[in-house]
Design a protein around this motif. Structure first.
Motif, PDB file in Angstrom:
ATOM      1  N   LEU A   1     -24.707  18.040 -20.486  1.00  0.00           N
ATOM      2  CA  LEU A   1     -23.998  16.935 -19.842  1.00  0.00           C
ATOM      3  C   LEU A   1     -22.503  17.223 -19.905  1.00  0.00           C
ATOM      4  O   LEU A   1     -22.031  17.844 -20.861  1.00  0.00           O
ATOM      5  N   GLY A   2     -21.774  16.749 -18.948  1.00  0.00           N
ATOM      6  CA  GLY A   2     -20.331  16.992 -18.894  1.00  0.00           C
ATOM      7  C   GLY A   2     -19.535  16.058 -19.780  1.00  0.00           C
ATOM      8  O   GLY A   2     -18.565  15.441 -19.345  1.00  0.00           O
ATOM      9  N   PHE A   3     -19.932  15.954 -21.057  1.00  0.00           N
ATOM     10  CA  PHE A   3     -19.260  15.109 -22.042  1.00  0.00           C
ATOM     11  C   PHE A   3     -19.048  15.909 -23.321  1.00  0.00           C
ATOM     12  O   PHE A   3     -19.919  16.682 -23.730  1.00  0.00           O
ATOM     13  N   SER A   4     -17.898  15.703 -23.967  1.00  0.00           N
ATOM     14  CA  SER A   4     -17.608  16.408 -25.222  1.00  0.00           C
ATOM     15  C   SER A   4     -16.726  15.554 -26.123  1.00  0.00           C
ATOM     16  O   SER A   4     -15.974  14.713 -25.652  1.00  0.00           O
ATOM     17  N   ASP A   5     -16.832  15.812 -27.438  1.00  0.00           N
ATOM     18  CA  ASP A   5     -15.942  15.153 -28.408  1.00  0.00           C
ATOM     19  C   ASP A   5     -15.111  16.205 -29.140  1.00  0.00           C
ATOM     20  O   ASP A   5     -14.723  16.013 -30.277  1.00  0.00           O
ATOM     21  N   ILE A   6     -14.820  17.303 -28.474  1.00  0.00           N
ATOM     22  CA  ILE A   6     -14.088  18.408 -29.088  1.00  0.00           C
ATOM     23  C   ILE A   6     -12.674  17.997 -29.527  1.00  0.00           C
ATOM     24  O   ILE A   6     -12.168  18.504 -30.515  1.00  0.00           O
ATOM     25  N   GLN A   7     -12.057  17.042 -28.839  1.00  0.00           N
ATOM     26  CA  GLN A   7     -10.699  16.627 -29.198  1.00  0.00           C
ATOM     27  C   GLN A   7     -10.679  15.645 -30.369  1.00  0.00           C
ATOM     28  O   GLN A   7      -9.909  15.807 -31.293  1.00  0.00           O
ATOM     29  N   ILE A   8     -11.532  14.612 -30.304  1.00  0.00           N
ATOM     30  CA  ILE A   8     -11.605  13.621 -31.379  1.00  0.00           C
ATOM     31  C   ILE A   8     -13.075  13.428 -31.727  1.00  0.00           C
ATOM     32  O   ILE A   8     -13.850  12.935 -30.902  1.00  0.00           O
ATOM     33  N   GLU A   9     -13.449  13.809 -32.920  1.00  0.00           N
ATOM     34  CA  GLU A   9     -14.844  13.737 -33.365  1.00  0.00           C
ATOM     35  C   GLU A   9     -15.408  12.329 -33.176  1.00  0.00           C
ATOM     36  O   GLU A   9     -14.801  11.331 -33.576  1.00  0.00           O
ATOM     37  N   GLY A  10     -16.560  12.273 -32.534  1.00  0.00           N
ATOM     38  CA  GLY A  10     -17.253  11.003 -32.332  1.00  0.00           C
ATOM     39  C   GLY A  10     -16.839  10.257 -31.080  1.00  0.00           C
ATOM     40  O   GLY A  10     -17.471   9.271 -30.723  1.00  0.00           O
ATOM     41  N   GLN A  11     -15.790  10.700 -30.388  1.00  0.00           N
ATOM     42  CA  GLN A  11     -15.345  10.047 -29.153  1.00  0.00           C
ATOM     43  C   GLN A  11     -15.637  10.961 -27.971  1.00  0.00           C
ATOM     44  O   GLN A  11     -14.798  11.768 -27.560  1.00  0.00           O
TER      45      GLN A  11
ATOM     46  N   GLY B   1     -20.971  19.809 -38.835  1.00  0.00           N
ATOM     47  CA  GLY B   1     -19.596  19.814 -38.317  1.00  0.00           C
ATOM     48  C   GLY B   1     -19.392  20.653 -37.076  1.00  0.00           C
ATOM     49  O   GLY B   1     -18.254  20.962 -36.737  1.00  0.00           O
ATOM     50  N   GLY B   2     -20.463  21.012 -36.374  1.00  0.00           N
ATOM     51  CA  GLY B   2     -20.288  21.913 -35.239  1.00  0.00           C
ATOM     52  C   GLY B   2     -20.972  21.502 -33.957  1.00  0.00           C
ATOM     53  O   GLY B   2     -21.307  22.360 -33.144  1.00  0.00           O
ATOM     54  N   GLU B   3     -21.191  20.201 -33.755  1.00  0.00           N
ATOM     55  CA  GLU B   3     -21.850  19.752 -32.530  1.00  0.00           C
ATOM     56  C   GLU B   3     -20.887  18.899 -31.705  1.00  0.00           C
ATOM     57  O   GLU B   3     -20.644  17.744 -32.027  1.00  0.00           O
ATOM     58  N   HIS B   4     -20.355  19.497 -30.659  1.00  0.00           N
ATOM     59  CA  HIS B   4     -19.318  18.819 -29.871  1.00  0.00           C
ATOM     60  C   HIS B   4     -19.642  18.715 -28.386  1.00  0.00           C
ATOM     61  O   HIS B   4     -18.824  18.257 -27.614  1.00  0.00           O
ATOM     62  N   CYS B   5     -20.836  19.157 -27.990  1.00  0.00           N
ATOM     63  CA  CYS B   5     -21.218  19.119 -26.586  1.00  0.00           C
ATOM     64  C   CYS B   5     -22.487  18.297 -26.419  1.00  0.00           C
ATOM     65  O   CYS B   5     -23.409  18.401 -27.221  1.00  0.00           O
ATOM     66  N   ALA B   6     -22.504  17.486 -25.358  1.00  0.00           N
ATOM     67  CA  ALA B   6     -23.639  16.575 -25.132  1.00  0.00           C
ATOM     68  C   ALA B   6     -24.689  17.221 -24.237  1.00  0.00           C
ATOM     69  O   ALA B   6     -24.372  17.995 -23.337  1.00  0.00           O
ATOM     70  N   MET B   7     -25.930  16.879 -24.513  1.00  0.00           N
ATOM     71  CA  MET B   7     -27.041  17.349 -23.685  1.00  0.00           C
ATOM     72  C   MET B   7     -28.035  16.223 -23.491  1.00  0.00           C
ATOM     73  O   MET B   7     -28.137  15.319 -24.330  1.00  0.00           O
ATOM     74  N   TYR B   8     -28.754  16.264 -22.377  1.00  0.00           N
ATOM     75  CA  TYR B   8     -29.881  15.363 -22.185  1.00  0.00           C
ATOM     76  C   TYR B   8     -31.111  16.125 -22.660  1.00  0.00           C
ATOM     77  O   TYR B   8     -31.440  17.189 -22.142  1.00  0.00           O
ATOM     78  N   TRP B   9     -31.784  15.596 -23.673  1.00  0.00           N
ATOM     79  CA  TRP B   9     -32.927  16.254 -24.296  1.00  0.00           C
ATOM     80  C   TRP B   9     -34.185  15.594 -23.766  1.00  0.00           C
ATOM     81  O   TRP B   9     -34.650  14.576 -24.291  1.00  0.00           O
ATOM     82  N   TRP B  10     -34.749  16.129 -22.677  1.00  0.00           N
ATOM     83  CA  TRP B  10     -35.829  15.443 -21.985  1.00  0.00           C
ATOM     84  C   TRP B  10     -37.078  15.211 -22.829  1.00  0.00           C
ATOM     85  O   TRP B  10     -37.704  14.164 -22.676  1.00  0.00           O
ATOM     86  N   PRO B  11     -37.493  16.118 -23.741  1.00  0.00           N
ATOM     87  CA  PRO B  11     -38.713  15.797 -24.507  1.00  0.00           C
ATOM     88  C   PRO B  11     -38.569  14.537 -25.372  1.00  0.00           C
ATOM     89  O   PRO B  11     -39.545  13.896 -25.714  1.00  0.00           O
ATOM     90  N   HIS B  12     -37.303  14.182 -25.697  1.00  0.00           N
ATOM     91  CA  HIS B  12     -37.044  12.993 -26.527  1.00  0.00           C
ATOM     92  C   HIS B  12     -36.477  11.829 -25.721  1.00  0.00           C
ATOM     93  O   HIS B  12     -36.150  10.789 -26.284  1.00  0.00           O
ATOM     94  N   LYS B  13     -36.307  12.035 -24.408  1.00  0.00           N
ATOM     95  CA  LYS B  13     -35.815  10.987 -23.508  1.00  0.00           C
ATOM     96  C   LYS B  13     -34.490  10.382 -23.953  1.00  0.00           C
ATOM     97  O   LYS B  13     -34.269   9.177 -23.868  1.00  0.00           O
TER      98      LYS B  13
ATOM     99  N   LYS C   1     -27.849  27.721 -25.970  1.00  0.00           N
ATOM    100  CA  LYS C   1     -28.156  28.068 -24.583  1.00  0.00           C
ATOM    101  C   LYS C   1     -29.271  27.165 -24.061  1.00  0.00           C
ATOM    102  O   LYS C   1     -30.397  27.229 -24.543  1.00  0.00           O
ATOM    103  N   ILE C   2     -28.895  26.325 -23.103  1.00  0.00           N
ATOM    104  CA  ILE C   2     -29.860  25.456 -22.434  1.00  0.00           C
ATOM    105  C   ILE C   2     -29.537  25.450 -20.936  1.00  0.00           C
ATOM    106  O   ILE C   2     -28.509  25.972 -20.503  1.00  0.00           O
ATOM    107  N   ASN C   3     -30.396  24.846 -20.158  1.00  0.00           N
ATOM    108  CA  ASN C   3     -30.168  24.764 -18.720  1.00  0.00           C
ATOM    109  C   ASN C   3     -29.081  23.751 -18.415  1.00  0.00           C
ATOM    110  O   ASN C   3     -28.620  23.021 -19.298  1.00  0.00           O
ATOM    111  N   TYR C   4     -28.678  23.712 -17.170  1.00  0.00           N
ATOM    112  CA  TYR C   4     -27.619  22.790 -16.756  1.00  0.00           C
ATOM    113  C   TYR C   4     -27.843  22.373 -15.314  1.00  0.00           C
ATOM    114  O   TYR C   4     -28.644  22.966 -14.590  1.00  0.00           O
ATOM    115  N   ALA C   5     -27.134  21.336 -14.908  1.00  0.00           N
ATOM    116  CA  ALA C   5     -27.135  20.886 -13.516  1.00  0.00           C
ATOM    117  C   ALA C   5     -25.693  20.657 -13.100  1.00  0.00           C
ATOM    118  O   ALA C   5     -24.892  20.133 -13.880  1.00  0.00           O
ATOM    119  N   CYS C   6     -25.382  21.072 -11.894  1.00  0.00           N
ATOM    120  CA  CYS C   6     -24.057  20.846 -11.319  1.00  0.00           C
ATOM    121  C   CYS C   6     -24.183  19.742 -10.271  1.00  0.00           C
ATOM    122  O   CYS C   6     -25.230  19.603  -9.632  1.00  0.00           O
TER     123      CYS C   6
END
Length: 160
Positions: free
Chosen positions: A88-98, A123-135, A145-150
């Motif tokens: 997903l095109g979301f990240s908290d790399i600048q401010i943790e948790g935001q 302390g190393g998870e800063h990129c968001a993903m949609y995890w379909w098996p867990h909805k 490395k996972i798939n993506y959509a543009c």
């Protein structure tokens, strides 16, 4: 002989064709959903590589805006047999948790984090993903490395 009524009907028909709204569609290889065009990857890549691939296509990394879009993306992931889901095109790399949108740096309005997430594991998870098996959404290491959509706006095309 053509009657005046028939001539008017023909003229109205011609004008309607000339002033009709253009048919809105996506270019070949893209899928139309709710006024946006989507391209789904064929192989998994890192978050940065996914961002770059979308940019090269004149698009942006998927930013899910509501539950309807999420359900549609979920279906697309399952149809394609993706193992995890998509970046997903979301990240908290600048401010943790935001988590913010990569397109406009605004806070994410619609979220669907899985219970207990985001958790920034080790302390190393800063990129968001949609995890379909867990909805739901998960924060992950950006190097995973996972798939993506543009996505990009629909192109306007006139058809005959």
């Amino acid at each position: 002989m053509i009657t005046v009524k028939t001539q008017i009907a023909i003229l109205v028909g011609i004008l309607a064709i000339q002033t009709a709204e253009p048919v809105r569609s996506c270019e070949k290889g893209w899928i139309l959903y709710d006024k946006k065009c989507y391209s789904f990857s064929k192989s998994p890549v890192s978050f940065l590589d996914a961002m770059s691939a979308c940019y090269d296509l004149g698009a942006q990394l998927l930013e899910i805006r509501d539950r309807f879009e999420e359900k549609w993306v979920d279906l697309q992931c399952r149809l394609r047999g993706y193992t995890y889901g998509v970046w997903l095109g979301f990240s908290d790399i600048q401010i943790e948790g935001q988590f913010v949108s990569l397109t406009d740096a605004r806070s994410v309005r619609y979220v669907n984090w899985m219970a207990g997430y985001p958790n920034n594991l080790n302390g190393g998870e800063h990129c968001a993903m949609y995890w379909w098996p867990h909805k739901g959404w998960n924060d992950s290491p950006c190097s995973m490395k996972i798939n993506y959509a543009c996505t990009k706006p629909i192109e306007n095309n006139r058809t005959c």
